[in-house]
Design an enzyme around this catalytic site. Structure first.
Site, short mmCIF file in Angstrom:
data_model
loop_
_atom_site.label_atom_id
_atom_site.label_comp_id
_atom_site.label_asym_id
_atom_site.label_seq_id
_atom_site.Cartn_x
_atom_site.Cartn_y
_atom_site.Cartn_z
CG HIS A 68 0.20 -0.32 2.64
ND1 HIS A 68 0.51 -1.09 3.16
CD2 HIS A 68 0.26 1.04 3.38
CE1 HIS A 68 1.03 -0.92 4.30
NE2 HIS A 68 1.08 0.67 4.20
CB ALA A 69 1.54 4.47 -1.64
#
Length: 267
Positions: A68-69
């Site tokens: 994820h970011a």
């Protein structure tokens, strides 16, 4: 709030996918989201950059990585993809490598996916369910398994332990625990969910607030908390924040977190 099955369409599930390394695994997981126009390629690259910059903290359980970011203009909707690898790959995690499953999260904000993360944490923490996922023959079978949320495992604490926990909680300093990751909306939520499960079993949930947060914010919030739970990579990035920082290797393991709490609060 969104459930796991509503965020994970079967079209975004791959089983026995061949990849050569962890970067290709994340690119594949991100590509499934790109195909549905959930994200732009820039977000896939951002997920890779998070590991390059902060280390393999996204490998939160044995064989399982949660890519994820941060939310950005490259994310158009909140969704999840699921990739089971034909051959496990190394991310560089000292305990949880090699990785055979990579789940990628794209989120437009820090709240829409919290229920789904709680469900996913329970599923990955359930050995029987996780084994079924690793043996599923198709994307549709994986989706059916993921849509069935397992019950809580384990047994409640004894009455004497509950009294000790309550006494310890009442005497704690700030009644808050921080769970920390790189951006405060992915792996820290996994850890928060598992921690809250343990607190509920102890009868301690009414005393202790658990807050998932990012590395930068945690440094400022540390003065309001009793302790920090996080990964080894994030613990090194945090440094000395003036309160105990406890490393958790498996973010879905209630036994590991139970032991950490007993040590931290002298229960």
């Amino acid at each position: 709030m969104n459930t796991l099955s509503s965020l994970l369409d079967p079209s975004r599930i791959r089983v026995d996918a061949p990849v050569k390394d962890w970067k290709e695994a994340i690119r594949l997981a991100g590509g499934l989201l790109e195909n549905d126009r959930i994200i732009e390629p820039a977000y896939t690259q951002a997920m890779i950059d998070m590991v390059v910059d902060k280390g393999p903290y996204i490998v939160i359980a044995p064989g399982f990585a949660f890519a994820h970011a941060r939310p950005s203009a490259a994310v158009h909707d909140t969704a999840i993809s699921w990739v089971r690898l034909a051959t496990p790959v190394e991310f560089g995690h000292k305990r949880n490598d090699p990785v055979s499953v990579v789940v990628a999260l794209a989120a437009v904000d820090d709240s829409a996916h919290t229920r789904a993360m709680a469900q996913l944490a329970r599923i990955i923490g359930d050995k029987d369910t996780y084994s079924r996922l690793n043996e599923a023959a198709s994307a549709s079978e994986v989706h059916r398994i993921l849509a069935s949320i397992p019950g809580e495992s384990g047994t409640p604490s004894s009455e004497s332990t509950a009294r000790k926990v309550e006494q310890s909680a009442v005497s704690s300093t700030h009644d808050k625990i921080l769970t920390v990751c790189g951006n405060g909306l992915g792996t820290s939520l996994f850890l928060k969910n598992t921690l809250e499960t343990v607190l509920e079993r102890w009868g301690w949930a009414r005393f202790i607030q658990v807050e998932a947060t990012d590395t930068i914010s945690a440094k400022g919030k540390a003065k309001e908390a009793d302790c920090v739970l996080t990964s080894g990579e994030i613990a090194r990035a945090l440094g000395d924040v003036g309160i105990p920082v406890r490393v958790v290797e498996d973010f879905t393991d209630t036994r590991e977190i139970d032991a950490a709490l007993r040590d931290l609060y002298d229960v």
